[in-house]
Design an enzyme around this catalytic site. Structure first.
Site, PDB file in Angstrom:
ATOM      1  CE  LYS A 248      -2.004  -1.245   3.852  1.00  0.00           C
ATOM      2  NZ  LYS A 248      -1.339  -2.775   3.924  1.00  0.00           N
ATOM      3  CB  THR A 249       3.802   2.632   2.630  1.00  0.00           C
ATOM      4  OG1 THR A 249       3.262   1.898   3.316  1.00  0.00           O
ATOM      5  CG2 THR A 249       4.423   3.432   2.437  1.00  0.00           C
TER       6      THR A 249
ATOM      7  CG  ASP B 186       0.142   3.589   6.622  1.00  0.00           C
ATOM      8  OD1 ASP B 186      -0.507   2.138   6.594  1.00  0.00           O
ATOM      9  OD2 ASP B 186       1.827   2.354   7.398  1.00  0.00           O
TER      10      ASP B 186
ATOM     11  CB  THR C 253      -4.354  -3.183   8.050  1.00  0.00           C
ATOM     12  OG1 THR C 253      -4.906  -2.580   9.011  1.00  0.00           O
ATOM     13  CG2 THR C 253      -2.855  -2.928   7.528  1.00  0.00           C
TER      14      THR C 253
ATOM     15  NE  ARG D 204       6.908  -4.135   5.623  1.00  0.00           N
ATOM     16  CZ  ARG D 204       5.580  -3.334   6.135  1.00  0.00           C
ATOM     17  NH1 ARG D 204       4.220  -4.491   6.453  1.00  0.00           N
ATOM     18  NH2 ARG D 204       4.987  -2.135   5.654  1.00  0.00           N
TER      19      ARG D 204
HETATM   20  P1  ADP Z   1       2.462  -1.884   3.151  1.00  0.00           P
HETATM   21  O1  ADP Z   1       1.994  -0.594   2.943  1.00  0.00           O
HETATM   22  O2  ADP Z   1       1.230  -2.351   2.761  1.00  0.00           O
HETATM   23  O3  ADP Z   1       2.187  -2.455   4.882  1.00  0.00           O
HETATM   24  P2  ADP Z   1       4.864  -1.962   2.031  1.00  0.00           P
HETATM   25  O4  ADP Z   1       4.116  -0.905   0.378  1.00  0.00           O
HETATM   26  O5  ADP Z   1       5.456  -1.158   2.904  1.00  0.00           O
HETATM   27  O6  ADP Z   1       3.133  -2.566   2.243  1.00  0.00           O
HETATM   28  O7  ADP Z   1       5.501  -3.091   1.355  1.00  0.00           O
HETATM   29  C1  ADP Z   1       6.327  -3.360   2.019  1.00  0.00           C
HETATM   30  C2  ADP Z   1       7.407  -3.793   1.437  1.00  0.00           C
HETATM   31  O8  ADP Z   1       7.131  -5.027   0.490  1.00  0.00           O
HETATM   32  C3  ADP Z   1       7.913  -3.129   0.306  1.00  0.00           C
HETATM   33  O9  ADP Z   1       9.152  -1.995   0.729  1.00  0.00           O
HETATM   34  C4  ADP Z   1       8.793  -3.277  -0.743  1.00  0.00           C
HETATM   35  O10 ADP Z   1       9.653  -4.004  -0.692  1.00  0.00           O
HETATM   36  C5  ADP Z   1       7.695  -4.989  -0.246  1.00  0.00           C
HETATM   37  N1  ADP Z   1       6.594  -4.609  -1.874  1.00  0.00           N
HETATM   38  C6  ADP Z   1       5.470  -4.856  -1.712  1.00  0.00           C
HETATM   39  N2  ADP Z   1       4.409  -4.786  -2.547  1.00  0.00           N
HETATM   40  C7  ADP Z   1       5.219  -5.690  -3.941  1.00  0.00           C
HETATM   41  C8  ADP Z   1       5.098  -5.875  -4.895  1.00  0.00           C
HETATM   42  N3  ADP Z   1       4.106  -5.651  -5.407  1.00  0.00           N
HETATM   43  N4  ADP Z   1       6.500  -5.602  -6.225  1.00  0.00           N
HETATM   44  C9  ADP Z   1       7.390  -5.599  -5.376  1.00  0.00           C
HETATM   45  N5  ADP Z   1       8.082  -5.288  -3.559  1.00  0.00           N
HETATM   46  C10 ADP Z   1       7.137  -5.815  -3.160  1.00  0.00           C
END
Ligand code: ADP
Length: 346
Positions: free
Chosen positions: A70-71, A115, A164, A223
Site C-alpha cells: 500500500k505504501t 497510513d 488494514t 514484505r
Molecule cells: P504496506 O504499506 O501494505 O504495509 P509496503 O508498501 O510497505 O506495504 O510494502 C512492504 C515492502 O514489500 C516494500 O518495501 C517492498 O519492498 C515490498 N513490496 C510490496 N509490494 C511489492 C510488489 N508488488 N512488488 C515488489 N515489492 C513489493
C-alpha cells in the site's frame, strides 16, 4: 507495554532493519511493481486521464493486510505523477491542529499519504471531510460569544489513505474517496519475481527453486518474502558458500521455525490455543487475545488474515474456530491434557 523477546516476533512486524532494507527494495515505478494486475490497470488509467486533464488525481484508498504494497503504491503514484508526498499516519495526527498544519502546507497536486487511516480520531476525521470534498477547512477562533468560524481554502491535493481494516472506516470517510482498491495476497510465482529482483539489488545468488521454497512460506506477502530472503542469505553465507539453494533455504527457514505453510511460532500458538484451551472454538477475539497475550489488533490485522486465507481459521458470529486442516497441520493427537498436545511444537 510489556517487553517481549524480539526473536518471537512474527515476521510480519517491521523492525528497523526491515524499514531500511524495505526502502532500498521498494519498487519505484509501476513497471517494477509485481502483481495486483487489476489495481495497476485501474491506476494507470486514472493517472493518464488526470494528466491529460492536467488535474490532480482523485482521493484514493488502499486496503489490505500489512506488507502487501500500500505504501509502495502511494510512493509510486507520486513518482509517476511527479508529485511531492507528505506521509503521516492516523495515530500520529492527534489533534485537528496537527492536521491544519499539514493541510495548509500542501501545494497543488501534492499527495498526502495517511497510513492506518482507520485510526484517525473522530474529531480529526470530521475535520478532514470538507478538506477532501471542497478543499476547504473551517477554523473556529475565540471562544464563547466571540467564537467565529473562518473558512480557509486549500490547494487541490490528493489524499491517499491506507488501511488494514477497511471495515472500520466510517461510511462518510469511505464515501469521500474516488477510488477504492483492495490488495490481496500474492501468488508464490509473483513472490518469486519480487525476490528475484530483490536478490539482484542485494547482489545475492538465489536459485529458482530456492526462491519458490521461500515464496511458499511467505504468507503471500512481499514484505515477508523479502525478510525471509535476507534470513536465507545470512544462513547461506555462514553455513555454506553463500549460494541460496533449495536445501539451504529449507534449512534456514526451519531454523527460523517457519513451517511449510509459512506459519511461525505465534501463528501456531494462536491455533494451538484455540484447539487446546477452547476445544477448537468458537472463541471470542478478546478471550483469545488475552490467552495468547497479544493485542486484539495484532491478531485481527497481522496474524488472522493469512490464517483465514489459508483455510486454517474460520470467523463465525460466535467467534474464531479452527478448521479440520489445523488438526492435520499441528498433528492433532486426540484427547490429551491441555499443554501436552503438541510437545514437539512447544
Ligand atoms: P504496506 O504499506 O501494505 O504495509 P509496503 O508498501 O510497505 O506495504 O510494502 C512492504 C515492502 O514489500 C516494500 O518495501 C517492498 O519492498 C515490498 N513490496 C510490496 N509490494 C511489492 C510488489 N508488488 N512488488 C515488489 N515489492 C513489493
Amino acid at each position: 507495554m510489556e517487553t517481549i523477546d524480539p526473536s518471537i516476533l512474527p515476521p510480519q512486524q517491521e523492525t528497523e532493519e526491515d524499514r531500511v532494507l524495505n526502502l532500498s527494495l521498494r519498487p519505484g515505478s509501476l513497471s517494477d511493481f509485481v502483481g495486483q494486475p487489476d489495481t495497476l490497470e485501474n491506476l494507470r488509467v486514472a493517472i493518464q486521464a488526470a494528466q491529460a486533464r492536467a488535474e490532480p488525481l482523485e482521493h484514493l484508498l488502499f486496503s489490505g493486510p500489512p506488507g502487501l504494497g500500500k505504501t509502495t503504491l502511494a510512493h509510486i503514484i507520486a513518482h509517476e505523477t511527479g508529485a511531492k508526498v507528505t506521509a503521516t499516519s492516523g495515530p500520529a495526527i492527534e489533534r485537528a491542529g496537527d492536521l491544519i498544519g499539514i493541510l495548509t502546507n500542501l501545494d497543488a497536486g501534492d499527495i498526502l499519504f495517511i497510513d492506518e487511516i482507520h485510526r484517525l480520531s473522530k474529531v480529526v476525521e470530521e475535520f478532514l471531510y470538507p478538506a477532501m470534498e471542497n478543499f476547504q477547512i473551517d477554523f473556529v477562533i475565540d471562544k464563547g460569544p466571540y467564537a467565529k468560524t473562518i473558512k480557509f481554502s486549500l490547494k487541490r491535493f490528493t489524499l491517499i489513505g491506507a488501511t488494514t481494516r477497511s471495515g472500520l472506516l466510517s461510511a462518510p470517510l469511505r464515501g469521500r474517496f474516488g477510488m477504492l482498491f483492495h490488495l490481496d495476497f500474492y501468488a508464490p510465482e509473483e513472490l518469486v519475481q519480487i525476490m528475484t529482483r530483490s536478490a539482484k539489488i542485494l547482489s545475492a545468488a538465489l536459485e529458482p527453486d530456492a526462491a519458490l521454497e521461500i515464496a511458499r512460506r511467505a504468507r503471500g506477502t512481499p514484505r515477508i518474502a523479502n525478510r525471509l530472503l535476507r534470513r536465507v542469505r545470512d544462513y547461506a553465507q555462514v553455513k555454506s558458500d553463500g549460494r541460496m539453494t533449495k536445501k539451504t533455504a529449507i534449512q534456514a527457514l526451519e531454523a527460523q521455525r517457519i513451517d511449510p505453510l509459512g506459519l511461525d511460532e505465534i501463528d501456531r500458538k494462536v491455533l494451538r490455543t484455540i484447539l487446546e484451551i477452547y476445544r477448537g472454538g468458537p472463541v471470542g477475539i478478546d478471550a483469545l487475545a488475552a490467552t495468547v497475550n497479544e493485542e486484539v489488533d495484532t491478531i485481527t490485522d497481522v496474524i488472522e488474515p493469512y490464517l483465514l486465507k489459508a483455510g486454517l481459521l474460520k470467523r463465525t458470529s460466535r467467534g474464531r474456530e479452527v478448521t479440520r486442516a489445523v488438526y492435520d497441520h499441528l498433528k492433532w493427537a486426540g484427547e490429551k491434557k491441555p499443554g501436552q498436545l503438541f510437545p514437539e511444537l512447544t
